[in-house]
Design a protein around this motif. Sequence first.
Motif, PDB file in Angstrom:
ATOM      1  N   THR A  95      50.750   8.103 -17.279  1.00 37.14           N
ATOM      2  CA  THR A  95      51.252   9.421 -17.658  1.00 37.14           C
ATOM      3  C   THR A  95      51.053   9.631 -19.162  1.00 37.14           C
ATOM      4  O   THR A  95      51.467   8.809 -19.977  1.00 37.14           O
ATOM      5  CB  THR A  95      52.746   9.546 -17.314  1.00 37.14           C
ATOM      6  OG1 THR A  95      52.936   9.325 -15.918  1.00 37.14           O
ATOM      7  CG2 THR A  95      53.270  10.923 -17.681  1.00 37.14           C
ATOM      8  N   GLY A  96      50.402  10.720 -19.511  1.00 38.22           N
ATOM      9  CA  GLY A  96      50.105  10.978 -20.919  1.00 38.22           C
ATOM     10  C   GLY A  96      48.778  10.409 -21.381  1.00 38.22           C
ATOM     11  O   GLY A  96      48.369  10.616 -22.529  1.00 38.22           O
ATOM     12  N   TYR A  97      48.096   9.688 -20.503  1.00 37.00           N
ATOM     13  CA  TYR A  97      46.783   9.116 -20.804  1.00 37.00           C
ATOM     14  C   TYR A  97      45.860   9.379 -19.620  1.00 37.00           C
ATOM     15  O   TYR A  97      46.320   9.693 -18.515  1.00 37.00           O
ATOM     16  CB  TYR A  97      46.876   7.604 -21.011  1.00 37.00           C
ATOM     17  CG  TYR A  97      47.426   7.181 -22.350  1.00 37.00           C
ATOM     18  CD1 TYR A  97      46.586   6.776 -23.382  1.00 37.00           C
ATOM     19  CD2 TYR A  97      48.797   7.183 -22.592  1.00 37.00           C
ATOM     20  CE1 TYR A  97      47.084   6.383 -24.615  1.00 37.00           C
ATOM     21  CE2 TYR A  97      49.316   6.796 -23.823  1.00 37.00           C
ATOM     22  CZ  TYR A  97      48.447   6.394 -24.828  1.00 37.00           C
ATOM     23  OH  TYR A  97      48.942   6.007 -26.049  1.00 37.00           O
ATOM     24  N   HIS A  98      44.560   9.257 -19.839  1.00 34.57           N
ATOM     25  CA  HIS A  98      43.632   9.271 -18.709  1.00 34.57           C
ATOM     26  C   HIS A  98      42.711   8.068 -18.792  1.00 34.57           C
ATOM     27  O   HIS A  98      42.336   7.614 -19.867  1.00 34.57           O
ATOM     28  CB  HIS A  98      42.853  10.584 -18.606  1.00 34.57           C
ATOM     29  CG  HIS A  98      42.033  10.931 -19.805  1.00 34.57           C
ATOM     30  ND1 HIS A  98      42.524  11.669 -20.875  1.00 34.57           N
ATOM     31  CD2 HIS A  98      40.742  10.655 -20.125  1.00 34.57           C
ATOM     32  CE1 HIS A  98      41.578  11.836 -21.773  1.00 34.57           C
ATOM     33  NE2 HIS A  98      40.482  11.225 -21.346  1.00 34.57           N
ATOM     34  N   LEU A  99      42.377   7.551 -17.617  1.00 35.40           N
ATOM     35  CA  LEU A  99      41.601   6.321 -17.490  1.00 35.40           C
ATOM     36  C   LEU A  99      40.121   6.554 -17.753  1.00 35.40           C
ATOM     37  O   LEU A  99      39.536   7.528 -17.277  1.00 35.40           O
ATOM     38  CB  LEU A  99      41.760   5.757 -16.079  1.00 35.40           C
ATOM     39  CG  LEU A  99      43.013   4.934 -15.780  1.00 35.40           C
ATOM     40  CD1 LEU A  99      43.254   4.895 -14.277  1.00 35.40           C
ATOM     41  CD2 LEU A  99      42.855   3.524 -16.319  1.00 35.40           C
ATOM     42  N   GLY A 100      39.524   5.615 -18.492  1.00 31.79           N
ATOM     43  CA  GLY A 100      38.079   5.577 -18.598  1.00 31.79           C
ATOM     44  C   GLY A 100      37.502   4.744 -17.469  1.00 31.79           C
ATOM     45  O   GLY A 100      38.222   4.066 -16.734  1.00 31.79           O
ATOM     46  N   THR A 101      36.190   4.797 -17.296  1.00 33.25           N
ATOM     47  CA  THR A 101      35.541   4.037 -16.226  1.00 33.25           C
ATOM     48  C   THR A 101      35.723   2.542 -16.453  1.00 33.25           C
ATOM     49  O   THR A 101      35.424   2.038 -17.532  1.00 33.25           O
ATOM     50  CB  THR A 101      34.042   4.360 -16.172  1.00 33.25           C
ATOM     51  OG1 THR A 101      33.877   5.764 -15.969  1.00 33.25           O
ATOM     52  CG2 THR A 101      33.365   3.600 -15.030  1.00 33.25           C
ATOM     53  N   PRO A 102      36.230   1.813 -15.457  1.00 32.37           N
ATOM     54  CA  PRO A 102      36.429   0.370 -15.633  1.00 32.37           C
ATOM     55  C   PRO A 102      35.124  -0.380 -15.862  1.00 32.37           C
ATOM     56  O   PRO A 102      34.065   0.021 -15.399  1.00 32.37           O
ATOM     57  CB  PRO A 102      37.082  -0.050 -14.307  1.00 32.37           C
ATOM     58  CG  PRO A 102      37.710   1.182 -13.776  1.00 32.37           C
ATOM     59  CD  PRO A 102      36.789   2.296 -14.192  1.00 32.37           C
ATOM     60  N   LEU A 103      35.232  -1.496 -16.577  1.00 28.88           N
ATOM     61  CA  LEU A 103      34.125  -2.410 -16.806  1.00 28.88           C
ATOM     62  C   LEU A 103      34.447  -3.724 -16.106  1.00 28.88           C
ATOM     63  O   LEU A 103      35.579  -4.191 -16.156  1.00 28.88           O
ATOM     64  CB  LEU A 103      33.930  -2.676 -18.305  1.00 28.88           C
ATOM     65  CG  LEU A 103      33.720  -1.450 -19.197  1.00 28.88           C
ATOM     66  CD1 LEU A 103      33.763  -1.867 -20.667  1.00 28.88           C
ATOM     67  CD2 LEU A 103      32.404  -0.777 -18.872  1.00 28.88           C
ATOM     68  N   THR A 104      33.465  -4.316 -15.449  1.00 23.39           N
ATOM     69  CA  THR A 104      33.679  -5.590 -14.772  1.00 23.39           C
ATOM     70  C   THR A 104      32.653  -6.597 -15.262  1.00 23.39           C
ATOM     71  O   THR A 104      31.543  -6.239 -15.642  1.00 23.39           O
ATOM     72  CB  THR A 104      33.550  -5.449 -13.242  1.00 23.39           C
ATOM     73  OG1 THR A 104      32.226  -4.982 -12.925  1.00 23.39           O
ATOM     74  CG2 THR A 104      34.567  -4.450 -12.707  1.00 23.39           C
ATOM     75  N   SER A 105      33.043  -7.859 -15.276  1.00 22.41           N
ATOM     76  CA  SER A 105      32.128  -8.912 -15.696  1.00 22.41           C
ATOM     77  C   SER A 105      31.545  -9.597 -14.472  1.00 22.41           C
ATOM     78  O   SER A 105      32.138  -9.590 -13.395  1.00 22.41           O
ATOM     79  CB  SER A 105      32.852  -9.950 -16.559  1.00 22.41           C
ATOM     80  OG  SER A 105      33.795 -10.670 -15.788  1.00 22.41           O
ATOM     81  N   LYS A 106      30.388 -10.169 -14.626  1.00 27.71           N
ATOM     82  CA  LYS A 106      29.728 -10.934 -13.572  1.00 27.71           C
ATOM     83  C   LYS A 106      29.407 -12.327 -14.085  1.00 27.71           C
ATOM     84  O   LYS A 106      28.730 -12.460 -15.114  1.00 27.71           O
ATOM     85  CB  LYS A 106      28.443 -10.245 -13.112  1.00 27.71           C
ATOM     86  CG  LYS A 106      28.675  -8.899 -12.456  1.00 27.71           C
ATOM     87  CD  LYS A 106      29.410  -9.026 -11.142  1.00 27.71           C
ATOM     88  CE  LYS A 106      29.585  -7.658 -10.474  1.00 27.71           C
ATOM     89  NZ  LYS A 106      30.325  -7.763  -9.206  1.00 27.71           N
ATOM     90  N   PRO A 107      29.865 -13.410 -13.430  1.00 31.85           N
ATOM     91  CA  PRO A 107      30.771 -13.383 -12.280  1.00 31.85           C
ATOM     92  C   PRO A 107      32.150 -12.867 -12.675  1.00 31.85           C
ATOM     93  O   PRO A 107      32.463 -12.779 -13.860  1.00 31.85           O
ATOM     94  CB  PRO A 107      30.833 -14.857 -11.855  1.00 31.85           C
ATOM     95  CG  PRO A 107      30.572 -15.610 -13.108  1.00 31.85           C
ATOM     96  CD  PRO A 107      29.599 -14.790 -13.899  1.00 31.85           C
ATOM     97  N   GLY A 108      32.958 -12.541 -11.673  1.00 33.81           N
ATOM     98  CA  GLY A 108      34.229 -11.881 -11.926  1.00 33.81           C
ATOM     99  C   GLY A 108      35.226 -12.742 -12.677  1.00 33.81           C
ATOM    100  O   GLY A 108      36.011 -13.455 -12.063  1.00 33.81           O
TER     101      GLY A 108
END
Length: 220
Positions: A95-108
């Motif tokens: 609330t009060g913020y908006h999410l940016g696109t998540p980043l994932t590492s490989k391997p997880g």
Amino acid sequence: MAVVLVFWLARELFDRAGAPALPEVLSPLVTAAVFAVAAVLAAPRPLLWRPRIVLLAVLALCWPLSAVLGGHRTDERLREALADVGVPLYAPDVTGYHLGTPLTSKPGRWFGYTLLPDRPGVDAGDPGHWAVRVTVQPMERTFRPPHCDSLDLGSTVSGDGCEQVAPNTWRRVNPYVLFYFVRRGDHLIVMSADARNTPEADLRALASSLAERDPDYFVR
């Protein structure tokens, strides 16, 4: 000229829709279809004006539909990546913020995302000065407060000076960056922000609301 324009439009529609590359065996069929469409559009007007109008209407409809399909494919790919990330999907109440696109590492080994505040004066084109960065990672032996070795969206955070501010919650402040470290079971959530632009009260509230989420929480 009509053939070039139709080829360009077909490529744009495929790109917007996020379509995979076509097998080579289909290339002659696609080329023939493009030439056929171009022939109808470029034909003398008295002969083929009705099919031309129909084709133009179809092409006009395909433009917004390709964007919808592309967005759906992007969301599905993100859901699949998050389901296979290898760490719990911890996130705060945004609330009060908006999410940016998540980043994932490989391997997880970790995943992260940014939170940009919804308030006047925030320059969305300069997220480095306004965003809160969040990284979820396994708890490593190197994190032993007051030693705060961890990751911040893939970059190493190392140094002394962590202080405990709540159960399983520590902070570290330097002249430019404010860090919060929150332990949840066998995992560590690191939250960092520009100390000049992000109130510490915001980080404290975000840290206290961390909970495990499902992939749809990040698809908005």
